[in-house]
Motif scaffolding. Structure first.
Motif: not given
Ligand code: ADP
Ligand code: MG
Length: 256
Positions: A253-256, A137-147, A185-191, A156-162
Motif C-alpha cells: 500500500g505504499v504510494t511512493a 499477475v494479481s498475486e505478484s502485483l499485490e505482493r509488490l504493493g501495486v495491485g 539507480g533511477a529512483l529517489d530515496r523513498a522509492s 500514470q505511475m511514479s518511477g518507484g511504482q513503475a
C-alpha cells in the motif's frame, strides 16, 4: 565458450550459481576489452548478494552471463548444478522466461500496456495458460504493493511504482533467481527504499535468491553479502555485519 567438465549433472548441485574463472572478451586484437578476467563466484540458494564495483568493472557483463543472456569466452558456469555449456539457446530462453527474473535500472515497461498486461506478457511468451497467468499477475502485483495500479499505464505511475511493477513482472513466472542491475539507480530515496524492502521480503518469504548490482554502499548493506569487482576480477567478498533491514509493510500500500 568453455566445455563442461564431463559430469552429467554438474558437480555442485547444492549451489544455485557455481562460476569458475569466467572471462568475457569483447573485440579482437589490439582493441580487445577484457570485461571479465577470471571471475569465480558461488551463490547458495536463498542468498541476497550485492555486486559492487566502479563503472566498467564488469558487473553488467557478469549479470548477463549469470542470467544466460550472454556466454563466457572461457570458464565454467553451473546453474543449479547444470553446466550452461550444455544448455542450448532454446532451453536457455525457456529458463530465462520461467526460472530467472531480471530487473534493470531503465524500468522498460511497455508504455502502451497497463501494469497488468506488462506483467502478463512474459508469461504469454512462456506459454502459461490464461487462468494461471491471471492468478500470478494479481498475486505478484499485490505482493509488490501495486495491485491498485493494475489498470494504469506506466505514464500514470511514479518511477518507484513503475519499478515495482517491473519487479512484479520479473517474479510473476515464479523464478528462483532474481538478477537486478542498478534497480534503484533511477529512483529517489523513498522509492529506492521501497524497492529494497520488496527485495528483502521476496528473499525472506519466498527464499528467492537475489543478486543486485549497485554502486551505493547503503543499498549494498541491504544484502547479506557484498561481492566487489574491479577490472573484471573479484577483489572482495564478505558477509554484511551491519545489514540494514527494511520493515516489511513498506511494500504494502505504499504510494511512493
Ligand atoms: P559495469 O556494469 O561494471 O559498468 P560492464 O560489464 O558494462 O561494466 O563493462 C565492462 C567492460 O566491458 C567495459 O570496459 C565496457 O566498456 C566493456 N563492454 C561491455 N559491453 C561491451 C560490448 N557489448 N562491446 C564492447 N565492450 C563492452
Ligand atoms: Mg553496468
Amino acid at each position: 565458450m568453455q566445455v563442461d567438465n564431463g559430469h552429467e549433472g554438474g558437480s555442485s548441485p547444492r549451489l544455485i550459481i557455481a562460476a569458475r574463472e569466467l572471462t568475457r572478451q569483447y573485440g579482437q586484437g589490439e582493441s580487445t576489452v577484457h570485461a571479465l578476467a577470471g571471475v569465480s563466484l558461488d551463490v547458495e540458494p536463498g542468498e541476497m548478494v550485492a555486486l559492487m564495483g566502479p563503472s566498467g568493472s564488469g558487473k553488467s557483463t557478469l549479470m548477463q552471463i549469470l542470467g544466460l543472456l550472454d556466454r563466457p569466452t572461457s570458464g565454467t558456469y553451473e546453474l543449479r548444478g547444470r553446466s550452461v555449456a550444455q544448455i542450448g539457446s532454446g532451453e536457455a530462453a525457456r529458463l530465462r522466461g520461467r526460472r530467472i527474473g531480471f530487473v534493470f535500472q531503465s524500468i522498460n515497461l511497455l508504455p502502451r500496456l497497463t501494469a497488468r498486461s506488462n506483467v502478463e506478457l512474459p508469461m504469454v511468451y512462456a506459454r502459461m495458460k490464461p487462468p494461471e497467468r491471471r492468478v500470478r499477475v494479481s498475486e505478484s502485483l499485490e505482493r509488490l504493493g501495486v495491485g491498485h495500479l493494475a489498470h494504469r499505464r506506466p505514464s500514470q505511475m511514479s518511477g518507484g511504482q513503475a519499478q515495482r511493477v517491473a519487479i512484479a513482472r520479473a517474479i510473476a513466472p515464479g523464478p528462483d533467481l532474481l538478477l537486478a542491475d542498478e534497480p534503484t539507480g533511477a529512483l529517489d530515496r523513498a522509492s529506492g527504499q521501497a524497492v529494497l524492502a520488496a527485495f528483502q521480503e521476496l528473499n525472506r518469504d519466498l527464499g528467492l535468491t537475489i543478486i543486485v548490482v549497485t554502486h551505493d554502499p547503503l543499498v549494498a548493506r541491504h544484502a547479506g553479502r557484498i561481492v566487489e569487482l574491479e577490472d573484471g576480477r573479484v577483489v572482495a567478498d564478505r558477509q554484511v555485519e551491519d545489514r540494514i533491514v527494511e520493515p516489511a509493510p513498506a511494500t504494502k500500500g505504499v504510494t511512493a
